[in-house]
Write a protein that holds these residues in place. Sequence first.
Motif, PDB file in Angstrom:
ATOM      1  N   THR A   1       0.829  -1.200   0.000  1.00 47.32           N
ATOM      2  CA  THR A   1       0.000   0.000   0.000  1.00 47.32           C
ATOM      3  C   THR A   1       0.871   1.260   0.000  1.00 47.32           C
ATOM      4  O   THR A   1       0.524   2.259  -0.629  1.00 47.32           O
ATOM      5  CB  THR A   1      -0.910   0.007   1.243  1.00 47.32           C
ATOM      6  OG1 THR A   1      -1.555  -1.262   1.323  1.00 47.32           O
ATOM      7  CG2 THR A   1      -1.953   1.097   1.159  1.00 47.32           C
TER       8      THR A   1
ATOM      9  N   GLN B   1      -4.051  -6.988  -1.930  1.00 47.78           N
ATOM     10  CA  GLN B   1      -5.157  -7.750  -2.491  1.00 47.78           C
ATOM     11  C   GLN B   1      -6.337  -6.853  -2.858  1.00 47.78           C
ATOM     12  O   GLN B   1      -6.448  -5.741  -2.355  1.00 47.78           O
ATOM     13  CB  GLN B   1      -5.631  -8.793  -1.472  1.00 47.78           C
ATOM     14  CG  GLN B   1      -4.631  -9.901  -1.236  1.00 47.78           C
ATOM     15  CD  GLN B   1      -5.274 -11.074  -0.520  1.00 47.78           C
ATOM     16  OE1 GLN B   1      -5.151 -11.197   0.677  1.00 47.78           O
ATOM     17  NE2 GLN B   1      -5.961 -11.920  -1.259  1.00 47.78           N
ATOM     18  N   HIS B   2      -7.188  -7.350  -3.720  1.00 44.63           N
ATOM     19  CA  HIS B   2      -8.493  -6.760  -4.081  1.00 44.63           C
ATOM     20  C   HIS B   2      -8.391  -5.496  -4.956  1.00 44.63           C
ATOM     21  O   HIS B   2      -9.355  -5.118  -5.614  1.00 44.63           O
ATOM     22  CB  HIS B   2      -9.333  -6.423  -2.825  1.00 44.63           C
ATOM     23  CG  HIS B   2      -9.189  -7.413  -1.708  1.00 44.63           C
ATOM     24  ND1 HIS B   2      -9.555  -8.729  -1.845  1.00 44.63           N
ATOM     25  CD2 HIS B   2      -8.705  -7.299  -0.433  1.00 44.63           C
ATOM     26  CE1 HIS B   2      -9.296  -9.382  -0.709  1.00 44.63           C
ATOM     27  NE2 HIS B   2      -8.777  -8.538   0.154  1.00 44.63           N
TER      28      HIS B   2
ATOM     29  N   TRP C   1      -8.019  -1.948  -1.611  1.00 45.32           N
ATOM     30  CA  TRP C   1      -8.560  -2.788  -0.525  1.00 45.32           C
ATOM     31  C   TRP C   1      -9.133  -1.969   0.621  1.00 45.32           C
ATOM     32  O   TRP C   1     -10.021  -2.439   1.330  1.00 45.32           O
ATOM     33  CB  TRP C   1      -7.459  -3.717   0.002  1.00 45.32           C
ATOM     34  CG  TRP C   1      -6.335  -2.965   0.641  1.00 45.32           C
ATOM     35  CD1 TRP C   1      -5.249  -2.435   0.006  1.00 45.32           C
ATOM     36  CD2 TRP C   1      -6.207  -2.605   2.011  1.00 45.32           C
ATOM     37  NE1 TRP C   1      -4.455  -1.767   0.900  1.00 45.32           N
ATOM     38  CE2 TRP C   1      -5.016  -1.866   2.151  1.00 45.32           C
ATOM     39  CE3 TRP C   1      -6.978  -2.847   3.153  1.00 45.32           C
ATOM     40  CZ2 TRP C   1      -4.587  -1.356   3.374  1.00 45.32           C
ATOM     41  CZ3 TRP C   1      -6.543  -2.340   4.369  1.00 45.32           C
ATOM     42  CH2 TRP C   1      -5.355  -1.601   4.464  1.00 45.32           C
TER      43      TRP C   1
ATOM     44  N   ARG D   1     -14.479  -4.782   0.250  1.00 40.13           N
ATOM     45  CA  ARG D   1     -13.269  -4.483  -0.514  1.00 40.13           C
ATOM     46  C   ARG D   1     -13.034  -5.452  -1.669  1.00 40.13           C
ATOM     47  O   ARG D   1     -12.166  -5.222  -2.495  1.00 40.13           O
ATOM     48  CB  ARG D   1     -12.063  -4.460   0.421  1.00 40.13           C
ATOM     49  CG  ARG D   1     -11.734  -5.776   1.089  1.00 40.13           C
ATOM     50  CD  ARG D   1     -10.666  -5.565   2.156  1.00 40.13           C
ATOM     51  NE  ARG D   1     -10.188  -6.778   2.782  1.00 40.13           N
ATOM     52  CZ  ARG D   1     -10.835  -7.491   3.698  1.00 40.13           C
ATOM     53  NH1 ARG D   1     -12.039  -7.128   4.064  1.00 40.13           N
ATOM     54  NH2 ARG D   1     -10.292  -8.577   4.228  1.00 40.13           N
TER      55      ARG D   1
ATOM     56  N   ASN E   1      -1.118 -11.312   1.173  1.00 39.17           N
ATOM     57  CA  ASN E   1      -1.280 -12.263   2.276  1.00 39.17           C
ATOM     58  C   ASN E   1      -0.921 -13.675   1.842  1.00 39.17           C
ATOM     59  O   ASN E   1      -0.332 -14.444   2.604  1.00 39.17           O
ATOM     60  CB  ASN E   1      -2.714 -12.193   2.814  1.00 39.17           C
ATOM     61  CG  ASN E   1      -2.961 -10.865   3.506  1.00 39.17           C
ATOM     62  OD1 ASN E   1      -2.362 -10.584   4.536  1.00 39.17           O
ATOM     63  ND2 ASN E   1      -3.797 -10.014   2.919  1.00 39.17           N
TER      64      ASN E   1
ATOM     65  N   CYS F   1      -8.980 -11.460   8.986  1.00 36.43           N
ATOM     66  CA  CYS F   1      -8.342 -10.138   8.955  1.00 36.43           C
ATOM     67  C   CYS F   1      -9.072  -9.209   9.925  1.00 36.43           C
ATOM     68  O   CYS F   1     -10.262  -8.925   9.734  1.00 36.43           O
ATOM     69  CB  CYS F   1      -8.431  -9.617   7.509  1.00 36.43           C
ATOM     70  SG  CYS F   1      -7.706  -8.018   7.241  1.00 36.43           S
TER      71      CYS F   1
HETATM   72  C1  XUL Z   1      -6.743  -8.497   2.938  1.00 34.62           C
HETATM   73  C2  XUL Z   1      -6.571  -7.032   2.766  1.00 34.62           C
HETATM   74  C3  XUL Z   1      -5.271  -6.405   3.021  1.00 34.62           C
HETATM   75  C4  XUL Z   1      -4.605  -6.107   1.700  1.00 34.62           C
HETATM   76  C5  XUL Z   1      -3.489  -5.092   1.820  1.00 34.62           C
HETATM   77  O1  XUL Z   1      -8.020  -8.947   2.648  1.00 34.62           O
HETATM   78  O2  XUL Z   1      -7.484  -6.364   2.373  1.00 34.62           O
HETATM   79  O3  XUL Z   1      -4.475  -7.195   3.870  1.00 34.62           O
HETATM   80  O4  XUL Z   1      -4.179  -7.289   1.105  1.00 34.62           O
HETATM   81  O5  XUL Z   1      -2.399  -5.540   2.452  1.00 34.62           O
END
Ligand code: XUL
Length: 518
Positions: free
Chosen positions: A18, A99-100, A136, A169, A281, A336
């Motif tokens: 990020t 992710q996402h 995300w 997300r 992840n 998470c």
């Molecule tokens: C997992 C999530 C975050 C992103 C950014 O679902 O949204 O951990 O992967 O690191």
Amino acid sequence: MGMRGSKDVLYLGIDAGTQSIKASVYDGAMQLVEERAVKFDEELPQYGTRAGMIVEDEAAGVVRSPVFMWVEALEIALERLAQAVDMSSIVAVSGSAQQHSSVWWRAFPASFDPNERLVEQLRAQKAFSTELSPIWADSSTSEEVKSAEGRVGGAAAMQQLTGSVGTERFTGNQIARMAKRHPEIYKDTERVMLLSTALTSLFLGRPAATEAGDAAGMNMMQLDKNVWLDDLEDVFDAPGLADKAGDLCEANANLGAVSDFMVKRFGFSPSCQVAAFTGDNLATLVGCVDRANDVIVSLGTSDTVLSQQPTRKQVNQAALVFPHPTDQALYMIMICYKNGGAVRNDEKGEDHKWSEVDEILLADADENEPDVICIFFPHKEIAPRPMDACERAFRIDNGEEVDVASLSWRQRVRGVILARALSIKTHLEDCKSSYDRVVITGGGSNSKGIPAVFRQVLGVPVFTSQQADGASRGAALKAMLAVDKAPKGHAILSERPEAASFAQVPATDLYRKIEAQL
Ligand code: XUL
């Protein structure tokens, strides 16, 4: 193919996080050789991000990142790396991406000119239909989540079908919102890709298939078959989505050699292979697991728990299930938590040091200040189920609520970490039949006391990963596994033998009762 252990054979892992993009090179024994990073806020301030993000609408939860910033950072990281290592020795590359998050291609360029910078070519060709990519951290899609869940038969049906309940997300819901609110951008899009797929594509020089592991974070893929939902366009009310989504590939796919552009511009060998990039992840799991039954607990801004197992036995709706990123016989199970490191930091307070927190966590129980379980969520929580913000505390012996105002610093500091460890234990009881070690990574692994709390609460040996950052390591290992075997005992783990000294560890049943009241 590779000569394992040879100094001449290198593997590249890209970690698109990020806040930064990092390029890490490992040798055949998985020892780090060189690493170059580009931090978005500091090094590319022209994009105006904070922590790599642009909050477009705080109240509605709209969060974006500039796609050109990602491309430019990748390019700079590779330029810096090429100054430091012989790029032609890299036999395979893979990557890890937040992710996402999605990249919206208006048109993928037919070719790339090795004499020009990538970012300028993509700008000149107007390659993207939107320059601001949903990421995300966006939580603006509650309506879309409800609608998609409704169309497949509810939250449980969505979880059964895709591995996760409808999640704000997740990319399918982000796409649905774009199709509804910005139909002109949606229509102008030839391919919408996960960030991991877009980076794979830039290395290949052509649009790549989407890796099944990361694809499970979209609510769009049938988990056990690794194909898109039959009625994708209906579920997300997004005409043409099947075409815009492109193909899927198995998580351990090797997608072929790097592009001519990569060879000429950065000095890669024409035979360097590109293994499908995955989510951060998933890459962290690959980078940190040393034995099959290891559970990874990543304590960072958010806290995540990662485990791998051959079945998708799952009894709580917090479990997010993905195909394993390198082993087709396994799944990755993730939970998470949103309220992670910031809560621990707030409880530490400005007047205290981490070393004092560690001392408190390692100290014996004190009957004058009995231990309590502190459920402190300054922000709405998402795990193990959506919960409102709250600040409540409960006795460790019988679960009765106590007045938060009466708590000492010591009780609060111990209580928040105890509560998170207990929640993780409960979740693992639900989702994972057996685990015999825990590996802690992320910022929390630098603490002396936090691993000790996990050791006492979970009752198994606790290790920390010497390399706090498992994601780029996992990415390089994914590259290695696509062309070669991993060396034995590659993970660098240190055992943390200390256990905390709570007078008692509350039973998970008691913790479940507390959680049910929140
Ligand atoms: C997992 C999530 C975050 C992103 C950014 O679902 O949204 O951990 O992967 O690191």
